[in-house]
Design an enzyme around this catalytic site. Structure first.
Site, short mmCIF file in Angstrom:
data_model
loop_
_atom_site.label_atom_id
_atom_site.label_comp_id
_atom_site.label_asym_id
_atom_site.label_seq_id
_atom_site.Cartn_x
_atom_site.Cartn_y
_atom_site.Cartn_z
N HIS A 146 23.23 1.18 41.80
CA HIS A 146 23.18 -0.14 42.40
C HIS A 146 21.86 -1.10 41.57
CE1 HIS A 146 19.51 2.10 44.69
NE2 HIS A 146 18.75 0.88 44.28
N ASP A 176 26.00 6.83 43.70
CA ASP A 176 25.10 5.90 43.42
C ASP A 176 24.10 6.20 42.12
OD1 ASP A 176 23.39 3.73 43.60
OD2 ASP A 176 21.96 4.46 44.79
N SER A 255 13.73 2.86 42.80
CA SER A 255 14.95 3.15 42.56
C SER A 255 15.44 3.40 41.10
CB SER A 255 16.00 1.98 43.08
OG SER A 255 15.79 1.77 44.42
#
Length: 411
Positions: A146, A176, A255
């Site tokens: 993402h 992911d 992230s």
């Protein structure tokens, strides 16, 4: 009268002076009875690492601090991996659509002029930021899918200030995970050491490194709060993951960055996915990335088998509560297993004849007691593999043959 007041004051002063002298004498006596040798450390009691014992046998408490000599274990771990942690900046272009039909009205355009209308912005540049870490000296960076999804431009900045253009080699939205290749690498790069997430235990130290909210090279410390937190529990049922949960602070921008153990090994990939979470962070186990990173580097699509059902774990107690509720949609067998809540149309489960209300109790002869257990089993199969599924339907046990499909085909 004044003479009496003066004598009274002298008596009080004499009393205070005597008390002071008595205190000095007592203190000196105590020091003589218990001499202290400067520079001599009391020996450690072998029965405990946190207690020291004075020569007279009096225990002295010591703080329990995890350290590695003069340098803390956190500093040592970050020094080992920190240079391999990178910041990833992305840009992508989106087309701006005019939702107001007035803009397309001929009278409107004639009144305001086509030239004015044509100058209205049609495209918009969106910028994003995340983290990653280098896993190969040739410039292979591991991050979250993402972070780089839909990016037209990827820029990677190292801790030492070097900047490289990046190209997304492969991404898998289901797990992911993504791999970015640095372009123009002319010499060796720092590499993060990958650990074994199967060896992680609840209570282990957890060190998160990344660039949260644009603050580069940020380090946070916590512990492993729990393991095998399913993506459904986390609130993202479209993923196929069992997360590592930690109380180390993980925020947007973290992230894709590494979660380290006390030895400085990467045990997970940080994923900021719950905006409402306070003191809770999640990381993808590094072994999940190890299993597919080579395919992502080659640009191959990662196939994920699926059945096509929505399901929940069923216990006799939950089934009984459902059956005595007059508003229940249907009755279910009061047994342990996985309850099929919904069968999605045009899926392998629908083609095989699975129904809402079925309770899956076995797959290929193996007992199934929990929904995440069934999901893990299906994920470990091949696309197109045939499974023998045992279901309890009302008061009957049935065998149903299901051939797994590919999850991407269901999109």
């Amino acid at each position: 009268m004044q003479r009496l007041d003066f004598l009274s004051l002298l008596r009080r002063m004499a009393t205070h002076l005597f008390s002071l002298l008595l205190g000095v004498v007592l203190t000196a006596s105590f020091l003589l009875a218990f001499p202290v040798q400067a520079g001599v450390e009391a020996p450690l009691d072998k029965s405990s690492e946190s207690v020291a014992v004075a020569p007279e046998g009096i225990p002295i408490a010591r703080p329990l601090t995890p350290s590695m000599g003069p340098t803390s274990f956190v500093t040592a771990a970050v020094n080992q991996v920190g240079a391999a942690v990178v910041r990833i900046d992305t840009e992508r272009t989106i087309t701006r659509r005019n939702v107001d039909p007035l803009f397309e009205d001929p009278f409107f355009r004639q009144f305001f002029g086509d030239d004015r209308f044509s100058r209205m912005p049609r495209e918009e540049r969106l910028r994003g930021q995340g983290s990653g870490f280098i896993i190969d000296r040739s410039g292979i960076v591991l991050t979250n899918a993402h972070v780089v999804n839909g990016a037209d431009k990827v820029t990677v900045t190292l801790k030492d200030g070097r900047i490289f253009k990046g190209k997304v080699r492969g991404a898998d939205e289901v797990t992911d995970l993504a791999v970015v290749k640095l372009e123009g690498v002319s010499h060796d790069l720092p590499v993060a050491t990958l650990g074994d997430s199967d060896q992680v235990q609840v209570g282990d130290w957890a060190i998160a490194v990344g660039n949260p909210v644009g603050l580069d090279n940020t380090v946070t410390l916590g512990i492993i709060s729990t393991l095998h937190r399913s993506s459904a529990q986390v609130g993202i049922p479209d993923k196929r993951l069992d997360f590592i949960q930690t109380d180390a602070a993980i925020n947007p921008g973290n992230s894709g960055g590494p979660l380290l153990n006390a030895q400085g090994e990467v045990i997970g990939i940080n994923t900021a996915i719950r905006a409402d979470a306070m003191g809770i962070g999640f990381a993808i186990p590094i072994n999940q990335a190890k299993a597919i990173q080579d395919r992502l580097v080659r640009g191959e699509r990662v196939a994920h088998p699926y059945l096509g059902v929505q399901m929940v774990t069923l216990t006799p107690e939950l089934a009984h509560e459902n059956n005595i509720d007059p508003n229940s949609a249907f009755l279910v067998p009061e047994i342990e297993g996985v309850l099929v809540v919904k069968v999605l149309p045009n899926t392998p489960a629908a083609s095989a004849g699975l129904r809402r209300g079925d309770v899956i109790t076995q797959v290929d002869g193996k007992s199934i007691l929990k929904a995440d257990q069934l999901q893990t089993l299906v994920e470990s199969t091949r696309v197109g593999q045939t499974l023998q599924v045992t279901v309890q339907r009302s008061d009957r046990v049935q065998q149903i043959t299901v051939k797994t499909g590919e999850l991407q085909d269901a999109a």
